[in-house]
Motif scaffolding. Sequence first.
Motif, PDB file in Angstrom:
ATOM      1  N   GLY A  93       0.727  -1.181   0.065  1.00 58.08           N
ATOM      2  CA  GLY A  93       0.111   0.110   0.109  1.00 58.08           C
ATOM      3  C   GLY A  93       0.670   1.171  -0.066  1.00 58.08           C
ATOM      4  N   ARG A  94       2.157   1.198  -0.014  1.00 59.84           N
ATOM      5  CA  ARG A  94       3.034   2.583   0.106  1.00 59.84           C
ATOM      6  C   ARG A  94       2.611   3.291  -1.470  1.00 59.84           C
ATOM      7  NH1 ARG A  94       5.859  -1.282   2.796  1.00 59.84           N
ATOM      8  NH2 ARG A  94       7.138  -0.531   4.752  1.00 59.84           N
ATOM      9  N   ILE A  95       2.501   2.320  -2.142  1.00 58.22           N
ATOM     10  CA  ILE A  95       2.243   2.882  -3.654  1.00 58.22           C
ATOM     11  C   ILE A  95       1.005   2.498  -4.362  1.00 58.22           C
ATOM     12  CG2 ILE A  95       3.100   2.793  -6.036  1.00 58.22           C
ATOM     13  CD1 ILE A  95       4.716   4.417  -4.366  1.00 58.22           C
ATOM     14  N   ALA A  96       0.145   3.156  -4.906  1.00 50.31           N
ATOM     15  CA  ALA A  96      -0.950   2.848  -5.600  1.00 50.31           C
ATOM     16  C   ALA A  96      -0.765   3.605  -7.103  1.00 50.31           C
ATOM     17  CB  ALA A  96      -2.122   3.755  -5.024  1.00 50.31           C
ATOM     18  N   ALA A  97      -0.937   2.643  -8.058  1.00 45.49           N
ATOM     19  CA  ALA A  97      -0.879   2.841  -9.294  1.00 45.49           C
ATOM     20  C   ALA A  97      -2.075   2.654 -10.087  1.00 45.49           C
ATOM     21  CB  ALA A  97       0.369   2.305 -10.020  1.00 45.49           C
ATOM     22  N   LYS A  98      -2.412   3.583 -11.152  1.00 49.96           N
ATOM     23  CA  LYS A  98      -3.470   3.345 -12.103  1.00 49.96           C
ATOM     24  C   LYS A  98      -3.155   2.333 -13.194  1.00 49.96           C
ATOM     25  CE  LYS A  98      -6.678   6.904 -11.249  1.00 49.96           C
ATOM     26  NZ  LYS A  98      -7.368   8.116 -11.915  1.00 49.96           N
ATOM     27  N   GLN A  99      -3.910   1.452 -13.587  1.00 42.49           N
ATOM     28  CA  GLN A  99      -3.164   0.635 -14.568  1.00 42.49           C
ATOM     29  C   GLN A  99      -4.369   0.357 -15.766  1.00 42.49           C
ATOM     30  OE1 GLN A  99       0.056  -2.351 -14.017  1.00 42.49           O
ATOM     31  NE2 GLN A  99      -1.375  -2.823 -12.208  1.00 42.49           N
ATOM     32  N   PRO A 100      -4.118   0.002 -16.768  1.00 35.84           N
ATOM     33  CA  PRO A 100      -5.520  -0.354 -17.853  1.00 35.84           C
ATOM     34  C   PRO A 100      -6.007  -1.481 -17.516  1.00 35.84           C
ATOM     35  CG  PRO A 100      -3.541   0.469 -19.164  1.00 35.84           C
ATOM     36  CD  PRO A 100      -2.988   0.420 -17.734  1.00 35.84           C
ATOM     37  N   ILE A 101      -7.068  -1.741 -17.439  1.00 40.80           N
ATOM     38  CA  ILE A 101      -7.916  -3.064 -16.989  1.00 40.80           C
ATOM     39  C   ILE A 101      -7.508  -4.039 -18.141  1.00 40.80           C
ATOM     40  CG2 ILE A 101     -10.088  -4.321 -17.201  1.00 40.80           C
ATOM     41  CD1 ILE A 101     -11.265  -1.938 -15.670  1.00 40.80           C
ATOM     42  N   ASN A 102      -7.367  -3.741 -19.453  1.00 40.48           N
ATOM     43  CA  ASN A 102      -7.285  -4.863 -20.354  1.00 40.48           C
ATOM     44  C   ASN A 102      -5.715  -4.654 -21.082  1.00 40.48           C
ATOM     45  OD1 ASN A 102      -9.845  -5.870 -20.316  1.00 40.48           O
ATOM     46  ND2 ASN A 102     -10.698  -3.989 -21.460  1.00 40.48           N
ATOM     47  N   GLY A 103      -5.097  -3.630 -20.743  1.00 35.22           N
ATOM     48  CA  GLY A 103      -3.620  -3.614 -21.179  1.00 35.22           C
ATOM     49  C   GLY A 103      -2.548  -4.410 -20.466  1.00 35.22           C
ATOM     50  N   TYR A 104      -1.450  -3.924 -20.574  1.00 35.75           N
ATOM     51  CA  TYR A 104      -0.459  -4.550 -19.839  1.00 35.75           C
ATOM     52  C   TYR A 104      -0.673  -4.042 -18.468  1.00 35.75           C
ATOM     53  CZ  TYR A 104       4.329  -4.870 -17.683  1.00 35.75           C
ATOM     54  OH  TYR A 104       5.183  -5.048 -16.742  1.00 35.75           O
ATOM     55  N   ARG A 105      -0.417  -4.962 -17.486  1.00 40.58           N
ATOM     56  CA  ARG A 105      -0.660  -4.768 -16.134  1.00 40.58           C
ATOM     57  C   ARG A 105       0.818  -5.220 -15.290  1.00 40.58           C
ATOM     58  NH1 ARG A 105      -5.299  -3.578 -14.336  1.00 40.58           N
ATOM     59  NH2 ARG A 105      -4.905  -4.591 -12.257  1.00 40.58           N
ATOM     60  N   ALA A 106       1.358  -4.321 -14.514  1.00 41.29           N
ATOM     61  CA  ALA A 106       2.891  -4.636 -13.695  1.00 41.29           C
ATOM     62  C   ALA A 106       2.446  -5.475 -12.869  1.00 41.29           C
ATOM     63  CB  ALA A 106       3.110  -3.443 -13.297  1.00 41.29           C
ATOM     64  N   ALA A 107       3.184  -6.497 -12.530  1.00 44.83           N
ATOM     65  CA  ALA A 107       3.052  -7.311 -11.137  1.00 44.83           C
ATOM     66  C   ALA A 107       4.417  -7.437 -10.421  1.00 44.83           C
ATOM     67  CB  ALA A 107       2.908  -8.792 -11.889  1.00 44.83           C
ATOM     68  N   THR A 108       5.122  -8.326 -10.418  1.00 41.30           N
ATOM     69  CA  THR A 108       6.157  -8.356  -8.946  1.00 41.30           C
ATOM     70  C   THR A 108       7.358  -7.886  -9.862  1.00 41.30           C
ATOM     71  OG1 THR A 108       6.570 -10.751  -9.910  1.00 41.30           O
ATOM     72  CG2 THR A 108       5.087 -10.304  -7.994  1.00 41.30           C
ATOM     73  N   ASP A 109       7.491  -8.360 -11.285  1.00 42.85           N
ATOM     74  CA  ASP A 109       8.890  -8.101 -11.989  1.00 42.85           C
ATOM     75  C   ASP A 109       9.192  -6.421 -11.695  1.00 42.85           C
ATOM     76  OD1 ASP A 109       9.068 -10.547 -12.737  1.00 42.85           O
ATOM     77  OD2 ASP A 109       8.598 -10.121 -14.781  1.00 42.85           O
ATOM     78  N   PRO A 110       8.460  -5.253 -11.928  1.00 40.50           N
ATOM     79  CA  PRO A 110       9.164  -4.227 -11.828  1.00 40.50           C
ATOM     80  C   PRO A 110       9.382  -3.949 -10.128  1.00 40.50           C
ATOM     81  CG  PRO A 110       6.540  -4.193 -12.152  1.00 40.50           C
ATOM     82  CD  PRO A 110       7.334  -5.498 -12.244  1.00 40.50           C
ATOM     83  N   VAL A 111       8.718  -4.587  -9.445  1.00 38.02           N
ATOM     84  CA  VAL A 111       8.874  -4.185  -8.055  1.00 38.02           C
ATOM     85  C   VAL A 111      10.359  -4.996  -7.543  1.00 38.02           C
ATOM     86  CG1 VAL A 111       8.269  -4.675  -5.547  1.00 38.02           C
ATOM     87  CG2 VAL A 111       6.450  -4.496  -7.392  1.00 38.02           C
ATOM     88  N   LEU A 112      10.580  -5.955  -8.140  1.00 35.51           N
ATOM     89  CA  LEU A 112      11.978  -6.563  -7.939  1.00 35.51           C
ATOM     90  C   LEU A 112      12.946  -5.941  -8.416  1.00 35.51           C
ATOM     91  CD1 LEU A 112      10.935 -10.524  -8.859  1.00 35.51           C
ATOM     92  CD2 LEU A 112      11.306  -9.422  -6.538  1.00 35.51           C
ATOM     93  N   LEU A 113      12.770  -5.370  -9.847  1.00 31.04           N
ATOM     94  CA  LEU A 113      13.782  -4.586 -10.684  1.00 31.04           C
ATOM     95  C   LEU A 113      13.906  -3.193  -9.489  1.00 31.04           C
ATOM     96  CD1 LEU A 113      15.202  -3.953 -13.173  1.00 31.04           C
ATOM     97  CD2 LEU A 113      13.104  -2.554 -13.981  1.00 31.04           C
ATOM     98  N   ALA A 114      13.090  -2.759  -9.079  1.00 32.08           N
ATOM     99  CA  ALA A 114      13.389  -1.267  -8.199  1.00 32.08           C
ATOM    100  C   ALA A 114      14.027  -1.535  -7.124  1.00 32.08           C
ATOM    101  CB  ALA A 114      11.995  -0.834  -7.782  1.00 32.08           C
ATOM    102  N   ALA A 115      13.800  -2.943  -6.518  1.00 30.89           N
ATOM    103  CA  ALA A 115      14.605  -3.374  -5.304  1.00 30.89           C
ATOM    104  C   ALA A 115      15.994  -3.669  -5.548  1.00 30.89           C
ATOM    105  CB  ALA A 115      14.141  -4.607  -4.569  1.00 30.89           C
ATOM    106  N   SER A 116      16.372  -3.832  -6.705  1.00 31.79           N
ATOM    107  CA  SER A 116      17.908  -4.034  -7.161  1.00 31.79           C
ATOM    108  C   SER A 116      18.838  -2.701  -7.202  1.00 31.79           C
ATOM    109  CB  SER A 116      18.018  -4.700  -8.375  1.00 31.79           C
ATOM    110  OG  SER A 116      17.564  -3.687  -9.379  1.00 31.79           O
ATOM    111  N   VAL A 117      18.083  -1.766  -7.093  1.00 30.56           N
ATOM    112  CA  VAL A 117      18.728  -0.361  -7.351  1.00 30.56           C
ATOM    113  C   VAL A 117      19.708  -0.359  -5.941  1.00 30.56           C
ATOM    114  CG1 VAL A 117      18.746   2.168  -7.810  1.00 30.56           C
ATOM    115  CG2 VAL A 117      17.337   0.442  -9.116  1.00 30.56           C
TER     116      VAL A 117
END
Length: 244
Positions: free
Chosen positions: A11-35
């Motif tokens: 809940g720290r982040i809330a992001a609007k995403q298209p219902i029928n388009g590409y939807r982010a899941a765990t990969d971008p969170v893991l990518l961010a954690a690598s920085v």
Amino acid sequence: MKTTTDKFLDGRIAAKQPINGYRAATDPVLLAASVDISLGRRVLDVGCGVGVASLCLAARLPDVEISGLEIQDLYARLASQNASANNVNLAVHHGDLNALPIALKDQVFDQVITNPPFHRNKSVSQNAGKALADHETLGLSKWIALSLRRVRPHGYFTIIHMAEVLPDILQALDNCGDIRILPFAPRRGQMANRVLVRARKLSKTPARLLPPFIMHRGKAHDVDGDSYTKQAKKILRDAAPLQI
């Protein structure tokens, strides 16, 4: 276009995403954690989508200076809206990696991160946004080569992708060293299905293959709710950094 508002990092982040388009899941969170901020504060998120990786990064490291590049106008606009809604200073650039916006042409960054389109042979989605976000149109090697142009000398490039394309990633990193390869396996004893690779531009340091990161407990999903390991929960819920 209809969207949903989805929460990340407990809940720290809330992001609007298209219902029928590409939807982010765990990969971008893991990518961010690598920085790692000790490697430099200026970060470019190539193919930033609606901004989930950038927003998660800012939630953990508010002192980073983040820019995003997104080819789809709708997703770029949502990324800007999401940044504003989460009080994140994210400079979103709408444009093509192969034909950069003027504002990015002369810029280089300490770190470039990317979660590029994954699918090569899978049938193409009828949803145009999802199709473009999911499927390689530029080619992975060129995507990496163009991303590396935005990395300052001795800066860092990080990518998360399918494990099966690891040879292609390594081949494209021919002018890099200090390569760290982190496999992600769904469960203990199963083959990795994702890899995160970080490389240092112009470095000669040998590569390292890290122990696999296990995402889920048990041999199968046989409980209600999620089955993430404690290690995965720290990353996905508590905004902990990945140790690379």
